[in-house]
Design an enzyme around this catalytic site. Structure first.
Site, mmCIF file in Angstrom:
data_model
loop_
_atom_site.group_PDB
_atom_site.id
_atom_site.type_symbol
_atom_site.label_atom_id
_atom_site.label_comp_id
_atom_site.label_asym_id
_atom_site.label_seq_id
_atom_site.Cartn_x
_atom_site.Cartn_y
_atom_site.Cartn_z
ATOM 1 N N GLU A 81 0.814 -1.218 0.000
ATOM 2 C CA GLU A 81 0.000 0.000 0.000
ATOM 3 C C GLU A 81 0.848 1.270 0.000
ATOM 4 O OE1 GLU A 81 -2.799 -0.440 -0.783
ATOM 5 O OE2 GLU A 81 -3.830 -2.044 0.289
ATOM 6 N N HIS A 100 -2.536 2.623 8.429
ATOM 7 C CA HIS A 100 -3.565 1.814 7.783
ATOM 8 C C HIS A 100 -3.695 0.505 8.537
ATOM 9 C CE1 HIS A 100 -5.816 -0.607 5.024
ATOM 10 N NE2 HIS A 100 -4.773 -1.336 4.646
ATOM 11 N N HIS A 102 -6.715 -3.003 9.605
ATOM 12 C CA HIS A 102 -7.952 -3.734 9.335
ATOM 13 C C HIS A 102 -8.684 -4.040 10.644
ATOM 14 C CE1 HIS A 102 -5.830 -5.531 5.514
ATOM 15 N NE2 HIS A 102 -6.033 -4.227 5.417
ATOM 16 N N TYR A 121 -20.027 12.416 19.701
ATOM 17 C CA TYR A 121 -19.345 13.679 19.430
ATOM 18 C C TYR A 121 -17.885 13.495 19.009
ATOM 19 C CZ TYR A 121 -16.923 13.502 23.945
ATOM 20 O OH TYR A 121 -16.124 13.139 24.996
ATOM 21 N N HIS A 163 -12.249 -3.388 2.740
ATOM 22 C CA HIS A 163 -10.806 -3.396 2.988
ATOM 23 C C HIS A 163 -10.472 -3.107 4.445
ATOM 24 C CE1 HIS A 163 -6.627 -2.229 1.157
ATOM 25 N NE2 HIS A 163 -6.501 -2.664 2.406
ATOM 26 N N TYR A 216 -8.639 21.396 19.522
ATOM 27 C CA TYR A 216 -8.249 20.006 19.757
ATOM 28 C C TYR A 216 -7.111 19.581 18.830
ATOM 29 C CZ TYR A 216 -9.452 15.451 21.765
ATOM 30 O OH TYR A 216 -9.460 14.281 22.479
#
Length: 221
Positions: A81, A100, A102, A121, A163, A216
């Site tokens: 990837e 990334h 899963h 929220y 994915h 934030y």
């Protein structure tokens, strides 16, 4: 390490491995799935392809240019990837880390091609009133990279159809935190659907949330 200060050091390479191991401990990832990249100047460091995190060493982390150049010879094969990692870092100068994975609940929603709405929220931590689903494309392809980039416009996370999920941040620690938070949010949403329909925060409520999230730290999207 602060945002933008990353250099290619053994300590940073080990920090990438430690982040991978942390995802395993927290059941965010499993086996050899998922990958992490960090910006280092005009290059990125990215996890290698098909290596179990438990036996990964700093020397196995792959350095790749952010332009269209190839990795230096003698390195391991980068994650399959690598393309969307590179394209995200090229497209978003404020982003210095891409994660990334899963995770089960994110992936379940991605299998159904269901976005995460404003059911809590904390959706605001990802830049808006929902976490979108990137259209499906074969892993490792330019099409997948294009779809992910489109879904990450003004967002710090997206699901990937059939994915998994991807998050971005200005630091590695913050990216890891976002992935854990995303899976927590997905788990809450999936659970709520098992016994009813969750109440979705309306536009006025989310406007106040996003105002509160202004401090934030969302400058990296």
């Amino acid at each position: 390490m602060s945002a933008g200060s990353y250099a290619d050091t053994p300590e940073l390479r080990q920090a990438i491995i430690d982040a991978c191991l942390s995802m395993e401990r927290q059941q965010i990832n499993q086996g050899t799935s998922g990958n992490i990249s960090v910006r280092v100047g005009d290059q990125m460091l990215i996890t290698p392809s098909g290596v179990d995190y438990a036996r990964m060493t700093p020397e196995m982390i792959v350095a790749m240019p952010l332009d269209d150049g190839a990795p230096e010879p003698g390195q391991m094969k980068p994650s399959s990837e690598w393309r969307f990692h590179r394209d995200i870092l090229r497209d978003k100068p404020a982003v210095h880390a891409v994660v990334h994975a899963h995770p089960v609940n994110c992936t379940a929603l991605a299998m159904n091609r269901t976005e995460i709405p404003a059911c809590h929220y904390m959706i605001g931590a990802f830049g808006g009133d929902m976490v979108p689903v990137a259209d499906y494309a074969l892993f490792g392809t330019a099409d997948l990279s294009d779809n992910v980039l489109k879904s990450l416009k003004n967002r710090a996370a997206c699901l990937m159809a059939n994915h998994g999920a991807v998050v971005i941040a200005d630091t590695l620690n913050r990216a890891l935190w976002r992935m854990v938070e995303l899976e927590t949010l997905a788990k809450g949403y999936v659970t709520s659907l098992t016994f009813g329909q969750p109440h979705i925060l309306n536009g006025d409520e989310m406007a106040k949330v996003m105002e509160a999230f202004a401090d934030y730290g969302l400058k990296d999207i």
